[in-house]
Every structure is written in structure tokens, then in C-alpha cells.
Write an enzyme that holds these catalytic residues in place. Structure first.
Site, PDB file in Angstrom:
ATOM      1  N   LYS A  26       7.661  -8.813  -5.214  1.00 19.72           N
ATOM      2  CA  LYS A  26       7.647  -8.766  -3.749  1.00 19.72           C
ATOM      3  C   LYS A  26       8.990  -9.149  -3.148  1.00 19.72           C
ATOM      4  O   LYS A  26       9.387  -8.613  -2.121  1.00 19.72           O
ATOM      5  CB  LYS A  26       6.545  -9.669  -3.194  1.00 19.72           C
ATOM      6  N   LYS A  55       0.984   0.499  -9.407  1.00 18.88           N
ATOM      7  CA  LYS A  55      -0.264   0.035  -8.813  1.00 18.88           C
ATOM      8  C   LYS A  55      -0.485   0.663  -7.431  1.00 18.88           C
ATOM      9  O   LYS A  55       0.478   0.812  -6.673  1.00 18.88           O
ATOM     10  CB  LYS A  55      -0.148  -1.487  -8.683  1.00 18.88           C
ATOM     11  N   LYS A  65      -0.794  -1.591  -0.787  1.00 25.38           N
ATOM     12  CA  LYS A  65      -0.742  -1.502   0.677  1.00 25.38           C
ATOM     13  C   LYS A  65       0.662  -1.179   1.164  1.00 25.38           C
ATOM     14  O   LYS A  65       0.844  -0.619   2.235  1.00 25.38           O
ATOM     15  CB  LYS A  65      -1.121  -2.861   1.293  1.00 25.38           C
TER      16      LYS A  65
HETATM   17  P1  TYM Z   1      -4.601  -8.745  -1.800  1.00 22.97           P
HETATM   18  O1  TYM Z   1      -4.997  -8.621  -0.399  1.00 22.97           O
HETATM   19  O2  TYM Z   1      -3.248  -8.274  -2.206  1.00 22.97           O
HETATM   20  O3  TYM Z   1      -5.653  -7.967  -2.713  1.00 22.97           O
HETATM   21  C1  TYM Z   1      -7.037  -8.180  -2.540  1.00 22.97           C
HETATM   22  C2  TYM Z   1      -7.769  -7.914  -3.838  1.00 22.97           C
HETATM   23  O4  TYM Z   1      -7.595  -6.545  -4.216  1.00 22.97           O
HETATM   24  C3  TYM Z   1      -7.174  -6.483  -5.573  1.00 22.97           C
HETATM   25  N1  TYM Z   1      -6.302  -5.325  -5.741  1.00 22.97           N
HETATM   26  C4  TYM Z   1      -6.490  -4.359  -6.661  1.00 22.97           C
HETATM   27  N2  TYM Z   1      -7.443  -4.190  -7.593  1.00 22.97           N
HETATM   28  C5  TYM Z   1      -7.352  -3.077  -8.374  1.00 22.97           C
HETATM   29  N3  TYM Z   1      -6.373  -2.143  -8.241  1.00 22.97           N
HETATM   30  C6  TYM Z   1      -5.391  -2.277  -7.315  1.00 22.97           C
HETATM   31  N4  TYM Z   1      -4.452  -1.361  -7.183  1.00 22.97           N
HETATM   32  C7  TYM Z   1      -5.430  -3.421  -6.469  1.00 22.97           C
HETATM   33  N5  TYM Z   1      -4.645  -3.863  -5.448  1.00 22.97           N
HETATM   34  C8  TYM Z   1      -5.193  -5.017  -5.019  1.00 22.97           C
HETATM   35  C9  TYM Z   1      -6.420  -7.793  -5.805  1.00 22.97           C
HETATM   36  O5  TYM Z   1      -6.374  -8.101  -7.176  1.00 22.97           O
HETATM   37  C10 TYM Z   1      -7.267  -8.757  -5.015  1.00 22.97           C
HETATM   38  O6  TYM Z   1      -8.391  -9.194  -5.778  1.00 22.97           O
HETATM   39  N6  TYM Z   1      -3.587 -13.175  -3.663  1.00 22.97           N
HETATM   40  C11 TYM Z   1      -4.767 -12.394  -3.345  1.00 22.97           C
HETATM   41  C12 TYM Z   1      -5.550 -12.930  -2.176  1.00 22.97           C
HETATM   42  C13 TYM Z   1      -6.032 -14.325  -2.356  1.00 22.97           C
HETATM   43  C14 TYM Z   1      -7.045 -14.778  -3.247  1.00 22.97           C
HETATM   44  C15 TYM Z   1      -7.171 -16.173  -3.025  1.00 22.97           C
HETATM   45  C16 TYM Z   1      -7.838 -14.134  -4.171  1.00 22.97           C
HETATM   46  C17 TYM Z   1      -5.601 -15.429  -1.674  1.00 22.97           C
HETATM   47  N7  TYM Z   1      -6.295 -16.531  -2.064  1.00 22.97           N
HETATM   48  C18 TYM Z   1      -8.089 -16.951  -3.736  1.00 22.97           C
HETATM   49  C19 TYM Z   1      -8.756 -14.918  -4.904  1.00 22.97           C
HETATM   50  C20 TYM Z   1      -8.866 -16.294  -4.674  1.00 22.97           C
HETATM   51  C21 TYM Z   1      -4.305 -10.948  -3.122  1.00 22.97           C
HETATM   52  O7  TYM Z   1      -3.510 -10.438  -3.815  1.00 22.97           O
HETATM   53  O8  TYM Z   1      -4.832 -10.268  -2.128  1.00 22.97           O
END
Ligand code: TYM
Length: 358
Positions: A115, A219, A222
Site C-alpha cells: 500500500k 488480487k 478496491k
Molecule cells: P478490507 O476492507 O480490505 O477487506 C474486507 C474483507 O474482504 C477480504 N478481501 C478479499 N477476499 C478474497 N479475495 C479478494 N480479492 C479480497 N479482497 C478483500 C479481506 O480479506 C477482508 O476479509 N484489514 C481488514 C479489515 C479489518 C478486519 C479487522 C478484519 C479491520 N479490522 C478485524 C478482521 C478483523 C481489511 O483488509 O479489510
């Protein structure tokens, strides 16, 4: 860790462009868990601001993730849904964890490197400390199970390391205050009583990483500048069909077994998406489509995606027309979440030794 009350915690960032990867890798998997264990699903707005967010768009995106949770079937009567900034314990515990985690641990985080890119010096301190806030999210509720996509695996390992170091550093104090939970498997690494559980990651098997529709080695994300790379949860049926039609493929027909997908990332991704949406697995999909051309497979995938996603996107649209209702659900969730996190933080303050003068 059986001694702790089982509890699911997970979160999604309100950074816009919620996509199929978020749905398959995370949100769709939250739904059955709410019937298995007490569950908390958070909209992590504190995490979102680790990169610049337009303030007006941030509140709208927060409602959008909430709408996606609700439209996918998370029931606020069963699970807690709230936005992170409304429960101050997250930020407080994150600070304490900043003092537990080591620079070396965070320096190893690949997501920060991705990032921050080449301009590391200009990344926010928050982006670097992002994983300690994530650990705080989970452990403020002594969360035991965390469903996420594969990209979050390293962050969950760090969460386990932080819990372990806290349990060890303060083991005498935890015992003295009687706030620990007996450790069913004490060892050299873990003391007889634990304050924080050693969290279990729940990572989906085959579809844990949904890839870009334009490049099967990247991947689905967003932040990809190409909108054609992802299916957004706001796309209508025509747009979904168009993106699948335009998805990159190779000239060969689909193979007869999963072995044949190994060197074909785009084919592997599309078959994985089909399997995840259909609730089956890649092998079963290839039993039906092995030997067939993409010109036959893509329309079938498109029909399936439209059938699965449009009821959700339509319900999201309907919910977003009543922001007051969404806000009321978040408010109620924040109150319930605080009831769990407040006593945990009261104990943490005592464990650390902060003088309580109020
Ligand atoms: P975020 O918003 O980036 O992603 C949210 C969830 O979507 C999953 N994800 C995917 N899964 C499969 N293929 C993909 N291409 C893909 N892109 C995203 C992510 O693995 C995630 O589960 N850091 C976390 C948010 C967070 C969190 C937490 C999660 C903050 N605190 C505590 C669990 C527990 C995140 O990346 O969100």
C-alpha cells in the site's frame, strides 16, 4: 482456545468500491457464522482513514458497507453491526498494542509495503500501525474466530503474536488480579492463565483470494484503477455481464480437472468464482465445464453471478434510501459493542497499571 467464550469478529473498510472479492472472501461467510457463535461485524472507519478519504464520501461508504452486511443476510437481531469510530476502546487498545508490538514485526507486513509503494516516507503513521488497530478490534472483544480473505492472514498472525506477548509480559499481574482464563494448553510459550485468546483465523479454502478480472495474478481490489478488473456490489446485471464477457482468458478450453488450472491463473479465477457463488468446488465445476470453451462458460458464469448478486445489490439500494434506519442499526450496535469492550478495557488498564483516580 476453548476456555474463552467463542466469539466471531470481522471488519470491512468503508473505502468505496465494495467488490465480489469482499463478498466471497468475507461478507458471504459472515452470514452462517451468526447462527453458530455470538458475532460482531464492524465497519472499520478508523482503518479507512489510514489513507486519505473524502469526509462526505466516508460517511456514505460507511452506510454502504452496513447495507451490504444487511442485504447479504446479517441480521442485527443476531449479530452486532457497528462502525468502529463509535466505540472508543478500539483506539485506546490500539495504542497499548503499539507499545506491545515490535517495529520488526510491523516492518515485515507485506500489505504495508504494497500500500505504501515506493513512497514509504510519505505514508501515514496510521498505515504502518494498521495491524495493531486490527488486533485491538478483535481483542477488545476477546474475539476467538476471525473470518477473512487470504490477504489478511499475516495480520492475524500478528494479532496472535500481540496476544501472546501481552499474556506473557503481564502473566503475574493477570493471575494476581484474577482476570485470566485458565489456559487449557500451558507451555513454555504460554502461561497458565491468559487474558487474551489466541485467535483462530477462518480463511475460506478455494476462493480465499479472488483475482482481478483483467489479470489473474493480481488480487481483485478496491483500489485497482480499472473498473473492469472487479465486479462491484453496486453493479447492475448488465454491468456484471459486460465485465465477465470482457474478463481476460486464454485460448484453451477449460481443463477436466483442477490440476489443469495450475498454470492458467485467469481460468482458475473464473472457475473459483463460479464454485464460490454456486457453493460447490472447482472440481465439480470442471466436471460440468471441462473441455468447453470460455464462450460457453462465461455466459453461465454471468447468469450465476447475476442471479446471486442482483438480489443483494437491489436490497442495498433499497436500504440506502433510508439512511436513518441504517444509522439506527449502527447506533444500537455501537451500544451493544461498548457493553462488551468496556469491561475488557477496564481490566486492561488495571493489568497495565494505569492509576485509576475517577
Ligand atoms: P478490507 O476492507 O480490505 O477487506 C474486507 C474483507 O474482504 C477480504 N478481501 C478479499 N477476499 C478474497 N479475495 C479478494 N480479492 C479480497 N479482497 C478483500 C479481506 O480479506 C477482508 O476479509 N484489514 C481488514 C479489515 C479489518 C478486519 C479487522 C478484519 C479491520 N479490522 C478485524 C478482521 C478483523 C481489511 O483488509 O479489510
Amino acid at each position: 482456545m476453548t476456555a474463552f467464550q467463542p466469539r466471531v469478529f470481522s471488519g470491512v473498510q468503508p473505502t468505496g468500491n465494495l467488490h465480489l472479492g469482499n463478498y466471497i472472501g468475507a461478507i458471504s461467510r459472515f452470514v452462517p457464522l451468526q447462527d453458530e457463535m455470538p458475532s460482531i461485524f464492524c465497519v472499520v472507519d478508523l482503518h479507512a482513514i489510514t489513507a486519505w478519504q473524502n469526509p462526505k464520501e466516508l460517511s456514505q461508504a460507511t452506510r454502504e458497507v452496513t447495507a451490504a452486511y444487511l442485504a447479504s443476510g446479517i441480521d442485527p437481531k443476531k449479530a452486532i453491526i457497528f462502525n468502529q469510530s463509535q466505540v472508543k476502546e478500539h483506539a485506546e487498545l490500539a495504542w497499548i498494542f503499539n507499545c506491545i508490538a515490535r517495529m520488526g514485526w510491523l516492518n515485515r507486513m507485506t500489505q504495508f509495503k504494497e500500500k505504501a509503494g515506493k513512497n514509504k516516507e510519505n505514508a501515514s503513521v496510521g498505515l504502518f500501525a494498521y495491524p495493531t488497530l486490527m488486533a485491538a478490534d478483535i481483542l477488545a472483544y476477546r474475539g476467538t474466530h476471525v473470518p477473512v480473505g487470504d490477504d489478511q492472514k499475516q495480520h492475524l498472525e500478528l494479532t496472535r503474536d500481540i496476544a501472546q506477548k501481552f499474556n506473557n509480559d503481564f502473566s503475574d499481574r493477570i493471575q494476581e488480579l484474577g482476570v485470566g482464563v485458565p489456559n487449557p494448553t500451558p507451555s513454555n510459550e504460554l502461561p497458565p492463565e491468559l487474558f487474551f485468546p489466541i485467535t483462530e483465523p477462518l480463511i475460506a479454502g478455494e476462493a480465499a483470494r479472488i483475482m482481478s478480472l483483467r489479470d489473474g495474478t493480481k488480487k481483485m481490489s478496491k483500489s485497482d484503477p480499472s473498473d473492469l478488473s472487479r465486479i462491484n456490489l453496486t453493479d447492475d446485471a448488465d454491468m456484471i455481464a459486460k465485465k465477465i464477457r470482457k474478463a481476460k482468458t486464454d485460448p484453451e478450453p477449460l481443463p477436466g480437472d483442477v490440476e489443469g488450472l495450475k498454470t492458467r491463473p485467469e481460468a482458475d479465477n473464473l472457475v473459483g468464482i463460479y464454485a464460490a457463488l454456486d457453493g460447490s468446488n472447482k472440481q465439480t465445476v470442471l466436471k460440468d465445464f471441462g473441455g468447453r470453451q470460455f464462450s460457453e462458460f462465461k455466459p453461465a458464469l454471468s447468469d450465476l453471478a447475476v442471479a446471486k448478486l442482483t438480489p443483494i445489490t437491489e436490497e442495498m439500494r433499497r436500504l440506502l434510501e433510508s439512511p436513518g434506519e441504517i444509522d439506527a442499526i449502527l447506533k444500537d450496535g455501537a451500544e451493544k459493542a461498548s457493553e462488551i469492550a468496556e469491561p475488557v478495557l477496564r481490566d486492561v488498564r488495571k493489568i497495565v497499571g494505569f492509576l485509576d483516580v475517577r
